[in-house]
Design an enzyme around this catalytic site. Structure first.
Site, PDB file in Angstrom:
ATOM      1  CB  THR A 186      -0.604   0.056   0.771  1.00  0.00           C
ATOM      2  OG1 THR A 186      -0.509   0.199   2.609  1.00  0.00           O
ATOM      3  CG2 THR A 186      -1.879  -1.164   1.622  1.00  0.00           C
ATOM      4  CD  GLU A 334      -5.077  -2.519   2.225  1.00  0.00           C
ATOM      5  OE1 GLU A 334      -5.307  -1.800   1.461  1.00  0.00           O
ATOM      6  OE2 GLU A 334      -4.611  -1.816   3.591  1.00  0.00           O
ATOM      7  CE  LYS A 443     -14.499  11.579  12.908  1.00  0.00           C
ATOM      8  NZ  LYS A 443     -13.537  11.552  12.997  1.00  0.00           N
ATOM      9  CD1 TRP A 448     -19.002  12.543  10.865  1.00  0.00           C
ATOM     10  CD2 TRP A 448     -19.363  10.670  10.221  1.00  0.00           C
ATOM     11  NE1 TRP A 448     -18.349  12.001  11.722  1.00  0.00           N
ATOM     12  CE2 TRP A 448     -18.583  10.481  11.607  1.00  0.00           C
ATOM     13  CE3 TRP A 448     -18.876   9.559   9.342  1.00  0.00           C
ATOM     14  CZ2 TRP A 448     -18.209   9.430  11.862  1.00  0.00           C
ATOM     15  CZ3 TRP A 448     -19.063   8.307  10.003  1.00  0.00           C
ATOM     16  CH2 TRP A 448     -18.115   8.476  10.711  1.00  0.00           C
TER      17      TRP A 448
END
Ligand code: ADP
Length: 546
Positions: A186, A334, A443, A448
């Site tokens: 990654t 992944e 936030k 959100w």
């Protein structure tokens, strides 16, 4: 238990190649080389040279299970390594040359790579690292002897010299299908890069799923331009899917600018292409600048967009200017990477352009083999109502179970799910909508705000070339959105005009408190917006009225 009486053949990458060579041997593999000219070979040609790669690695003493690395662009030699290395039971580590040299050194050392294959463009990088790469015993420049770089690299051979004495035929070893086949790290935006170790079985199941009509829908009729680097999650698995289906591959080398891509799209009658949004923004800008007519000149039908959100404005532009459908997809290193593709269901039959574009803002739905869950901060599973954003968890046949050589401990929860680090909603008919990466969520007063939604809305304005929304500190609300915008050349865009454009397109309390114009935005090694860097840049930013 009574056993079934069916044949059992392990799912192996070598089997993909022998199939492609036998059934689609004459199908072309076209590459723009780092030397410049276009190179043409076929699946049969790739198979012969992949066999030579396997023999050569054996001669060099590389054992099954050991790792060899590549630092290479998309090209036929890299493709030969994809099949030759893994086919021999050795692990192909496709290192990302766009990362910082320290990160590359970290990965090559962590993987204990024995051989490093590199495109000559990376000779200076390799020379600067060579003394510290204690595990690497052989350096192979992907070129002929006359093109060998004049750089201080020990034990350096030319790829063509390495292959020349070897046999073009081979009996591929009958490996266990769960054996490791390739390794990708990654990009490590936080901490060290982490290695994801794919198996032959996970790779083949992923390729089968990609090939399906509701996946990438790849057939033998396809000519695929792979704008996703082969070092970015195995080129999103395209080399394997193409071998499985007998598709033609077009590999663009080092140049992903609009002009280079357009010439390949035209010359190679490309029908399907894939890449991150940044690449497409470059292509669109080139087409507009040159006044080209892609609808008349190209055979392009579908564009797979993933890696970051496909903005509706881009989807619409591909429809209008190219007559091509965008296939929005979501995935990560992944997850091999494909976790979802946005293909319609029966209820969307006959949808008009507007409805289609609206649907394409979703990252899509999972194929068989992948399962999703969204959870609240306390781990509670949230409903599939399209409205409750939560942590996106995934499990499936091609999802990582652990990181390679990591002491970080288990990465799966008690039910076997992996936390993707993304925040998403799932609709009642199964469509995923990524609202943010958990670390990018804005936030505001306990609620959100989706940075992706804000960016998509801003990109709908004809004067906006690129936009990034980040949260900056606010004394009352904790965070409020700042929109950082790159205007299109010549566009006389003001913050006021953009704010009034956004009004009504996003919830009122989502409207950015400030808009800043910049010449360019920072991108990661895989072409995504680098929010962390941007947040650093605007760390001390004072919002108006604070
Ligand atoms: P990196 O971005 O660190 O190079 P990955 O390629 O594994 O690593 O990135 C995976 C992440 O990219 C996902 O977790 C998600 O945040 C983002 N991503 C991928 N596809 C999409 C998409 N279609 N829409 C929004 N985000 C996406």
């Amino acid at each position: 238990m009574m056993q079934g009486l069916m044949q059992h053949h392990p799912l192996l990458i070598s089997g993909l190649l022998t199939h492609a060579a036998r059934e689609h041997g004459k199908v072309e593999i076209v590459s723009r080389t780092v030397e410049g000219p276009i190179h043409r070979t076929t699946w049969a040609g790739i198979a012969e040279r992949a066999a030579r790669v396997a023999h050569a690695l054996r001669r060099l003493g590389v054992e099954p299970g050991e790792r060899v690395a590549t630092l290479a662009w998309n090209g036929y030699r890299h493709l030969e390594l994809f099949f030759g290395v893994s086919g021999a039971g050795i692990v192909l580590h496709t290192a990302n040359p766009r990362l910082f040299p320290e990160q590359i050194e970290y990965m090559l050392t962590h993987a204990e790579d024995r051989v490093l294959f590199f495109d000559v463009t990376f000779a200076p990088l390799v020379a600067s690292l060579a003394t510290r790469l204690t595990h690497v015993h052989t350096y192979v420049a992907l070129c002929a002897r006359e093109d060998l770089p004049d750089a201080p690299i020990p034990n350096l051979v030319a790829y063509e010299d390495l292959l020349a004495p070897e046999s073009p035929s081979i009996d591929w070893p009958a490996l266990d299908e769960t054996a490791a086949s390739s390794l990708c790290y990654t990009s490590g935006t936080t901490g060290h890069p982490k290695g994801v170790l794919y198996s032959h079985r996970s790779t083949l199941l992923h390729a089968m799923s990609c090939g399906m009509v509701d996946g990438m829908g790849v057939s033998a009729l396809e000519s695929i331009l792979v704008c996703t680097p082969m070092f970015h999650v195995n080129g999103w698995g395209t080399p394997y899917t193409a071998a499985m289906t007998g598709a033609k591959l077009v590999l663009p080398g080092a140049h992903l600018d609009g002009a280079s891509l357009y010439s390949l799209l035209r010359a190679e009658a490309v029908t399907l292409t894939l890449g991150v949004p940044t690449v497409w923004l470059g292509l669109m800008a080139y087409v507009a600048r040159e006044g080209l007519k892609p609808r008349d000149e190209l055979r392009l039908r579908r564009v797979l967009v993933g890696g970051s959100a496909a903005p509706p404005a881009l989807v619409l532009e591909f429809e209008r200017v190219f007559g091509a459908r965008v296939l929005h997809a979501w995935g990560m290193t992944e997850t091999s990477p494909l976790g979802t593709t946005c293909t319609p269901r029966a209820e969307h039959d006959g949808a008009d352009l507007e409805a289609r574009v609206a649907l394409q803002a979703s990252q899509g739905r999972p194929p068989y083999g992948v399962e999703f869950r969204i959870t609240a901060d306390d781990g509670r599973v949230l409903p599939r109502d399209g409205a409750s954003p939560g942590h996106l968890l995934i499990r499936g046949h091609w999802v990582a179970a652990a990181y390679f050589g990591s002491d970080a401990g288990p990465i799966l929860d008690a039910d076997g799910f992996f936390d993707t680090g993304d925040i998403a909603t799932i609709s009642d008919n199964g469509y995923l909508y990524i609202t943010d990466r958990a670390k990018d969520v804005i936030k505001s007063g306990g609620e959100w705000i989706s940075s992706i939604d804000l960016e998509n809305a801003a990109l709908g304005h004809p004067g906006v070339a690129e936009a990034a929304a980040i949260g900056v500190h606010h004394p009352t609300w904790q965070e409020r959105p700042l929109l950082v915008v790159v205007a299109k050349p010549g566009a006389a865009l003001t913050a006021e005009a953009l704010t009034s454009y956004l009004t009504g397109r996003v919830a009122k309390w989502w409207l950015p408190d400030a808009i800043e114009f910049v010449a360019e935005l920072p991108h990661t090694a895989t072409g995504k917006l680098q929010k962390m860097k941007l947040r650093e840049q605007f760390r001390d930013y004072r919002l108006p009225g604070t």
